[in-house]
Design an enzyme around this catalytic site. Structure first.
Site, PDB file in Angstrom:
ATOM      1  N   SER A  94     -24.249  29.840  70.352  1.00 17.50           N
ATOM      2  CA  SER A  94     -24.212  31.051  69.513  1.00 17.50           C
ATOM      3  C   SER A  94     -25.278  32.070  69.916  1.00 17.50           C
ATOM      4  O   SER A  94     -26.299  31.723  70.521  1.00 17.50           O
ATOM      5  CB  SER A  94     -24.445  30.674  68.045  1.00 17.50           C
ATOM      6  OG  SER A  94     -23.553  29.670  67.651  1.00 17.50           O
TER       7      SER A  94
HETATM    8  N1  SAH Z   1     -24.373  24.786  67.519  1.00 14.60           N
HETATM    9  C1  SAH Z   1     -23.970  24.978  68.873  1.00 14.60           C
HETATM   10  C2  SAH Z   1     -22.817  25.958  68.980  1.00 14.60           C
HETATM   11  C3  SAH Z   1     -21.646  25.176  69.303  1.00 14.60           C
HETATM   12  S1  SAH Z   1     -20.077  25.946  69.333  1.00 14.60           S
HETATM   13  C4  SAH Z   1     -25.134  25.382  69.770  1.00 14.60           C
HETATM   14  O1  SAH Z   1     -26.245  25.581  69.270  1.00 14.60           O
HETATM   15  O2  SAH Z   1     -24.926  25.453  70.980  1.00 14.60           O
HETATM   16  C5  SAH Z   1     -19.231  24.861  68.240  1.00 14.60           C
HETATM   17  C6  SAH Z   1     -19.177  23.423  68.632  1.00 14.60           C
HETATM   18  O3  SAH Z   1     -18.417  22.750  67.629  1.00 14.60           O
HETATM   19  C7  SAH Z   1     -18.491  23.132  69.958  1.00 14.60           C
HETATM   20  O4  SAH Z   1     -19.341  22.407  70.773  1.00 14.60           O
HETATM   21  C8  SAH Z   1     -17.269  22.312  69.556  1.00 14.60           C
HETATM   22  O5  SAH Z   1     -16.917  21.342  70.511  1.00 14.60           O
HETATM   23  C9  SAH Z   1     -17.729  21.691  68.253  1.00 14.60           C
HETATM   24  N2  SAH Z   1     -16.648  21.238  67.370  1.00 14.60           N
HETATM   25  C10 SAH Z   1     -15.427  21.780  67.172  1.00 14.60           C
HETATM   26  N3  SAH Z   1     -14.732  21.071  66.268  1.00 14.60           N
HETATM   27  C11 SAH Z   1     -15.533  20.037  65.896  1.00 14.60           C
HETATM   28  C12 SAH Z   1     -15.383  18.956  64.987  1.00 14.60           C
HETATM   29  N4  SAH Z   1     -14.262  18.756  64.285  1.00 14.60           N
HETATM   30  N5  SAH Z   1     -16.419  18.099  64.843  1.00 14.60           N
HETATM   31  C13 SAH Z   1     -17.575  18.260  65.557  1.00 14.60           C
HETATM   32  N6  SAH Z   1     -17.760  19.264  66.428  1.00 14.60           N
HETATM   33  C14 SAH Z   1     -16.764  20.147  66.592  1.00 14.60           C
END
Ligand code: SAH
Length: 246
Positions: A94
């Site tokens: 993000s």
């Molecule tokens: N917080 C992260 C941003 C990640 S983007 C950072 O600091 O980099 C969102 C993330 O959510 C992705 O890695 C994606 O794979 C994950 N995601 C999507 N659906 C999910 C689920 N049902 N359970 C856990 N993670 C999930």
């Protein structure tokens, strides 16, 4: 203004040389570390404080966490830019301001137990771990979860517990959580997450369909949950979510 831009370009130019050395030789000198610190301070001042975030806890955490260690090597020179960046599996780390905004809205205390859904690069979890004693984070992609865990270990973040799994279900064994932060977007607030929120707990979650999403702040008081829409946003969708609405 022109003067400020020149400084930023100068820092980035020096950064590119440093990155070459880091990537090819795997070493970081104290001078190089000082340049990353300077870039981070600049990021906090120009992207976060300037947009109204005043909490010292959040600002200090954002100044400490080396975002360049969480982005992919090919994006390292953009690590302190005002934007999200691609990671693997079609996911993104993000924008720094959104990380600060969501963290700030949770009004965290050091004694809080926090759950993050969507570990991704691990950056948000690291920011939380600078503020709270105990951080739990769940990622659905095996490769991302493992990569983040390796970074936590190499940076010495010992208060982050991570697992691979479906974050829709939360992490019941470690509940209740004083705060929950969701960094992928479900179409509705998952019921298990509401149940795993502690009394007086807060949750930040982007809710909506692909193009229209809002960050929603939930607060639990006397067992009841109040919801407030706070900001239009765009996050990657939550994968594998259940279709039932609660
Ligand atoms: N917080 C992260 C941003 C990640 S983007 C950072 O600091 O980099 C969102 C993330 O959510 C992705 O890695 C994606 O794979 C994950 N995601 C999507 N659906 C999910 C689920 N049902 N359970 C856990 N993670 C999930």
């Amino acid at each position: 203004m022109v003067y400020k831009c020149n400084i930023i370009w100068f820092l980035k130019y020096r950064l590119l040389i440093i990155l070459f050395v880091v990537v090819h030789c795997g070493t970081v000198t104290s001078q190089e570390a000082a340049i990353f610190t300077e870039l981070r301070d600049n990021m906090v001042r120009t992207q976060i404080q300037s947009r109204g975030i005043t909490s010292d806890k959040v600002l200090d955490a954002m100044k400490k966490v080396p975002r360049h260690r969480f982005v992919l090597p090919e994006y390292i020179s953009y690590a302190y830019n005002d934007s999200p960046l691609p990671i693997t599996d079609g996911q993104t780390i993000s924008q720094p301001y959104i990380v600060a905004f969501m963290t700030d809205a949770l009004h965290l205390k050091s004694s809080d137990k926090v759950l993050e859904i969507g570990t991704g690069s691990g950056y948000q979890a690291a920011v939380l771990s600078e503020i709270c004693d105990s951080v739990f984070t769940i990622e659905i992609f095996d490769s991302l979860g493992k990569r983040a865990n390796t970074i936590f270990e190499s940076l010495g973040y010992k208060n982050i517990k991570s697992k691979i799994g479906d974050g829709y279900k939360g992490w019941k064994e470690h509940s209740p959580f004083d705060a929950i932060i969701v960094t992928c977007s479900p179409t509705h607030v998952p019921k298990p997450l509401k149940e795993q929120l502690a009394e007086n707990g807060r949750m930040m979650i982007p809710v909506g369909e692909n193009t229209v999403q809002h960050l929603v702040l939930l607060k639990k008081k006397n067992g009841k949950i109040r919801e407030e829409k706070v900001l239009p946003v765009r996050f990657v969708p939550m994968i594998n979510q259940k279709s039932e609405k609660y």
